[in-house]
Design a protein around this motif. Structure first.
Motif, short mmCIF file in Angstrom:
data_model
loop_
_atom_site.label_atom_id
_atom_site.label_comp_id
_atom_site.label_asym_id
_atom_site.label_seq_id
_atom_site.Cartn_x
_atom_site.Cartn_y
_atom_site.Cartn_z
N LEU A 1 6.26 -2.87 15.92
CA LEU A 1 5.15 -3.59 15.30
C LEU A 1 3.85 -3.31 16.06
O LEU A 1 2.80 -3.09 15.45
CB LEU A 1 5.44 -5.09 15.26
N LEU A 2 3.92 -3.32 17.39
CA LEU A 2 2.73 -3.04 18.17
C LEU A 2 2.21 -1.63 17.88
O LEU A 2 1.01 -1.40 17.79
CB LEU A 2 3.02 -3.17 19.66
N ALA A 3 3.16 -0.70 17.69
CA ALA A 3 2.76 0.68 17.41
C ALA A 3 2.07 0.78 16.06
O ALA A 3 1.22 1.64 15.84
CB ALA A 3 3.98 1.60 17.46
N ALA A 4 2.43 -0.12 15.13
CA ALA A 4 1.89 -0.04 13.78
C ALA A 4 0.51 -0.65 13.65
O ALA A 4 -0.19 -0.44 12.67
CB ALA A 4 2.85 -0.71 12.80
N VAL A 5 0.09 -1.44 14.69
CA VAL A 5 -1.22 -2.08 14.62
C VAL A 5 -2.31 -1.00 14.60
O VAL A 5 -2.22 -0.01 15.31
CB VAL A 5 -1.43 -3.02 15.82
N GLY A 6 -3.33 -1.24 13.80
CA GLY A 6 -4.44 -0.29 13.74
C GLY A 6 -4.48 0.41 12.41
O GLY A 6 -3.97 -0.10 11.40
N MET A 7 -5.06 1.61 12.40
CA MET A 7 -5.20 2.29 11.13
C MET A 7 -3.92 3.01 10.77
O MET A 7 -3.32 3.68 11.58
CB MET A 7 -6.36 3.28 11.19
N ASP A 8 -3.50 2.83 9.52
CA ASP A 8 -2.31 3.50 9.02
C ASP A 8 -2.61 4.98 8.84
O ASP A 8 -3.58 5.36 8.21
CB ASP A 8 -1.90 2.86 7.69
N LEU B 1 -6.05 -0.57 7.08
CA LEU B 1 -5.93 -1.27 8.36
C LEU B 1 -4.76 -2.22 8.31
O LEU B 1 -4.57 -2.95 7.34
CB LEU B 1 -7.21 -2.05 8.65
N ARG B 2 -3.97 -2.18 9.37
CA ARG B 2 -2.80 -3.07 9.38
C ARG B 2 -2.85 -3.99 10.59
O ARG B 2 -3.05 -3.53 11.72
CB ARG B 2 -1.51 -2.24 9.44
N MET B 3 -2.62 -5.24 10.36
CA MET B 3 -2.47 -6.26 11.42
C MET B 3 -3.62 -6.25 12.42
O MET B 3 -3.41 -6.48 13.59
CB MET B 3 -1.13 -6.05 12.15
N GLY C 1 5.39 -2.89 -0.93
CA GLY C 1 6.29 -2.40 -1.97
C GLY C 1 6.32 -0.88 -2.03
O GLY C 1 6.17 -0.21 -1.03
N TRP C 2 6.51 -0.38 -3.21
CA TRP C 2 6.71 1.04 -3.40
C TRP C 2 5.64 1.58 -4.34
O TRP C 2 5.56 1.19 -5.48
CB TRP C 2 8.11 1.26 -3.99
N ALA C 3 4.79 2.46 -3.84
CA ALA C 3 3.78 3.09 -4.68
C ALA C 3 4.39 4.36 -5.28
O ALA C 3 5.46 4.78 -4.83
CB ALA C 3 2.56 3.43 -3.83
N PRO C 4 3.70 4.96 -6.26
CA PRO C 4 4.28 6.18 -6.87
C PRO C 4 4.54 7.29 -5.84
O PRO C 4 5.45 8.09 -6.01
CB PRO C 4 3.19 6.62 -7.85
N ASP C 5 3.74 7.33 -4.76
CA ASP C 5 3.90 8.43 -3.80
C ASP C 5 4.74 8.05 -2.59
O ASP C 5 4.69 8.71 -1.57
CB ASP C 5 2.52 8.92 -3.35
N GLY C 6 5.46 6.97 -2.68
CA GLY C 6 6.29 6.58 -1.52
C GLY C 6 5.97 5.17 -1.10
O GLY C 6 5.31 4.43 -1.82
N PRO C 7 6.46 4.78 0.10
CA PRO C 7 6.25 3.40 0.54
C PRO C 7 4.78 3.09 0.81
O PRO C 7 4.03 3.97 1.22
CB PRO C 7 7.06 3.33 1.84
N GLN C 8 4.39 1.84 0.55
CA GLN C 8 3.01 1.41 0.82
C GLN C 8 2.82 1.17 2.31
O GLN C 8 3.79 1.15 3.07
CB GLN C 8 2.70 0.14 0.03
N ALA C 9 1.53 0.94 2.70
CA ALA C 9 1.21 0.83 4.12
C ALA C 9 1.97 -0.30 4.80
O ALA C 9 2.35 -0.21 5.96
CB ALA C 9 -0.29 0.64 4.29
N GLY C 10 2.21 -1.39 4.07
CA GLY C 10 2.83 -2.54 4.71
C GLY C 10 4.35 -2.51 4.71
O GLY C 10 5.00 -3.38 5.28
N TYR C 11 4.93 -1.48 4.07
CA TYR C 11 6.38 -1.45 3.88
C TYR C 11 7.13 -1.47 5.20
O TYR C 11 7.96 -2.36 5.47
CB TYR C 11 6.75 -0.20 3.09
#
Lengths: 512, 170
Positions: free
Chosen positions: A178-185, A191-193, B44-54
């Motif tokens: 989770l810590l690794a995922a913080v920041g820009m995807d 932006l996440r978390m 969830g699941w977008a057409p191109d794969g998992p979304q950012a929050g998945y």
């Protein structure tokens, strides 16, 4: 024999005056790091990483890996002379090392420990020399699904083989991810978390986390336990070294067994700590007078030291060949690779020949130099521990702060380091392991990328991870590792066991 | 930690069980919070794969699950109740190093790292270590000067500097 040619090429890269000096500095710093409480392999390397930003990668890795060897050697000094393990993997060394020192055989114990470490390392380095290029060339065929499966294998073996409670390992792993995922995807740019914070935009740097988790928390623990260093005298005369060396061939079986255990546990992420306990327990079981273990028996020093060093060294094998570190320190070194602009993974063997073979050559030379230096300088480093802790503690804290700041020139990171220090202190005390978190923090983004790249265009089915023989085998292996404790129990049940494995049970707590 | 000789004389501040339950509960809170945030940006699941929050969403679920297991197993474990997490005087010692550290970091922000580390090392040795003042001041001076030489002069690592360094033209 291609490996040998490459190895000689590596020695050619290594044997410059500049690199040799760095190697000596690295080993001395490493021994210091291993001796001092509050500094260990992972955060010792992490603190010094900023110094190498401007060096060329080969010199940088030589310096840092030598710190690692030095730390492995240094841990034994405090275990034997002061009964205080400088590192978790030296705990088993105290069992027989300290009694030997009390009997006035400190020099013998130290010689045995250092030589055993040396043997363990050399066996592991030979394994790396011949196996790593082969694994790397095999892994060149890997696509994203295979890589994700290998990551899964790594994390599953942590959960399945770890000594701590399963849920605590899972907690540690998920926090790291989770810590690794913080920041820009990295894929969508979202932006996440970050919760609108500018500081969090950069994400969490794993070096800052390592320095806090291992460095600051160790200082707090050392202070709490009120360490008093009352140790045995250390002077090593050459005659004693020679006499001890003459007795060692008798224990070839112990050395060999421990090396094998160490190599195996180092490659799979079980780590040096487990290896040292297992080496000790097995030596005790197979010895003719196992009962005298714990009262100052030289085999009791040889076995754990060989295993710990073999494991510590072979932890670099998956790091070099696959880009997956087998230990906390290997994780930090891997982070270093990325900082220097190298892409870890199997391509390293193709694209960065000088770097890889320079590093492997430095493992040979570093261990030889380390053995000589450590034998010559034990009294010096032992006297470091007689310096009052109130002098050492603030200096270590300052070094930690410097290391944390220099990663990204951010004041916020020093505060973050303090936060991680508290987390590390509490987690250590309630038995949540820290190594899985570090590893997940380093690999998190890569694992997620691999997962998402394999999933592109699919509608959420996990079939891709069993789509061909290769990836299917790795994925299945990962599941087996994850459920290993259950499988082990099932096998025992089927056998109708009345005899449970002794030795395994006594490897219990490894808290230093 | 039963081999610690201080345990017998040091009254417990808090038991391991309480700390474990509190930490697990906090982690559960974090997991719910993060899970909700990731659900917000799309797990969830977008057409191109998992979304950012998945990915993070399911990690939060795992973290939450593991912390629930942690709460239950800590509550059901009878030994943990008597296990001392930290004793009173031991905790005092921890604070004696942690509070100065916080002050040190504040100082770094105000007057730069080198001067702050001189003050930190010297004062820590005098106040906490009860070592002789002149030795402490000397140690602090040498340490700071060495740090300055290694980082600033030799390796060009820029660390926070304050008015004193500016006065010398660095």
């Amino acid at each position: 024999m291609e490996a040998l040619d490459s190895l000689f090429h590596g020695f050619g890269v290594l044997l410059t005056f500049h690199n040799m000096v760095l190697m000596l500095i690295g080993i001395c710093l490493g021994i210091l790091v291993g001796v001092l409480p509050g500094l260990g392999g992972p955060n010792g390397v992490a603190i010094l990483l900023p110094l190498t930003f401007t060096m060329d990668p080969t010199s940088a890795i030589v310096l840092l890996s030598c710190i690692y060897w030095g730390a492995l050697f240094g841990g034994a000094i405090t275990s034997i002379l002061f009964n205080i393990p400088g590192e978790a993997w030296s705990v088993a060394t105290t069992f027989d090392g300290y009694p030997m020192a009390q009997k006035g055989e400190a020099a013998e114990a130290l010689t045995a420990a250092f030589t055993a470490s040396f043997v363990g390392s050399i066996v592991a380095v030979m394994l790396i020399t011949f196996l790593a290029p082969w694994i790397a060339s095999f892994a060149l065929r890997f696509g994203p699904p295979e890589f994700f499966a290998v990551y899964m294998l790594t994390f599953c073996s942590f959960v399945g083989l770890g000594k701590e409670a399963r849920h605590k390992i899972v907690i540690s792993l998920t926090i790291g991810f989770l810590l690794a995922a913080v920041g820009m995807d990295t894929v969508s740019g979202e932006l996440r978390m970050t919760f609108g914070s500018v500081e969090l935009l950069r994400g969490f740097d794993f070096l800052v986390a390592v320095i806090g988790l291992f460095g600051i928390s160790e200082i707090l623990l050392a202070m709490e336990e009120h360490l008093a260093f009352k140790g045995q005298e250390a002077k090593i005369r050459f005659t004693v070294v020679w006499r001890t060396w003459m007795t060692l061939p008798r224990y070839w079986m112990t050395l060999l067994r421990s090396s094998a255990i160490g190599c195996w546990l180092g490659v799979t992420p079980g780590g040096a700590i487990a290896a040292s306990f297992m080496g000790y327990n097995l030596a005790k079981r197979f010895s003719r007078d196992g009962a005298s273990f714990g009262k100052g028996k030289i085999e009791g020093v040889l076995a754990p030291e060989t295993a710990a060093h073999a494991a510590g060294t072979s932890a670099l094998l998956p790091m070099l060949a696959l880009g997956i570190p087998g230990s906390g320190t290997a994780a930090v070194l891997l982070g270093g690779l990325m900082v220097w602009g190298l892409q870890p993974g199997p391509l390293l063997f193709v694209e960065q020949k000088d770097f890889v073979w320079g590093l492997i050559a430095s493992m040979y030379l570093g261990n030889i130099a380390g053995l000589i230096i450590v034998l010559a300088t034990v009294p010096l480093f032992a006297s470091v521990l007689r310096v009052p802790f109130a002098t050492i503690a603030p200096m270590i804290i300052v070094s930690c702060a410097v290391g944390a700041f220099a990663v990204q020139n951010a004041m916020f990171d020093i505060w973050l380091m303090l936060g991680f220090g508290i987390v590390g202190y509490v987690f250590k005390k309630i038995g949540i392991p820290l190594a899985p978190m570090t590893l997940a923090l380093v690999l998190g983004d890569k694992a997620e990328d691999a997962f998402r790249q394999s999933m592109i265009g699919l509608d959420g089915g996990l079939g891709i991870f069993w789509s061909n023989k290769l990836v299917g085998t790795i994925s299945t292996l990962a599941l087996i590792m994850l459920f290993w404790p259950l499988i082990g129990k099932a096998i025992d049940m089927i056998r109708g066991s009345g005899r449970s494995a002794p030795g395994a049970a006594s490897s219990g707590s490894s808290r230093p | 930690m039963s081999d610690d000789p201080n345990v017998g004389v040091d009254p417990a501040l808090v038991s391991t069980r309480s700390v474990e339950v509190v930490v697990m509960a906090l982690l559960l809170g974090v997991a719910v919070f993060l899970g909700w945030d990731n659900l917000r940006i799309g797990a969830g699941w977008a057409p191109d794969g998992p979304q950012a929050g998945y990915f993070p969403f399911y990690l939060s679920v795992l973290l939450g699950g593991a912390s629930v297991v942690g709460i239950v197993s800590a509550l059901r474990h009878p030994d943990l109740k008597d296990e001392i997490f930290v004793g009173r005087s031991a905790f005092g010692r921890v604070l004696r190093v942690f509070i100065p550290t916080i002050l040190f970091v504040f100082l770094v922000q105000v007057i730069g790292l080198y001067v702050a580390s001189f003050i930190f090392v010297a004062l820590f040795m005098i106040v906490i270590g009860k070592l002789s003042p002149w030795k402490s001041v000397l140690t602090g001076l040498i340490f700071s000067a060495l740090m300055f030489y290694v980082f600033d002069v030799q390796f060009n690592v820029l660390l926070p500097k304050g008015p004193l360094e500016a006065a010398f033209g660095f």
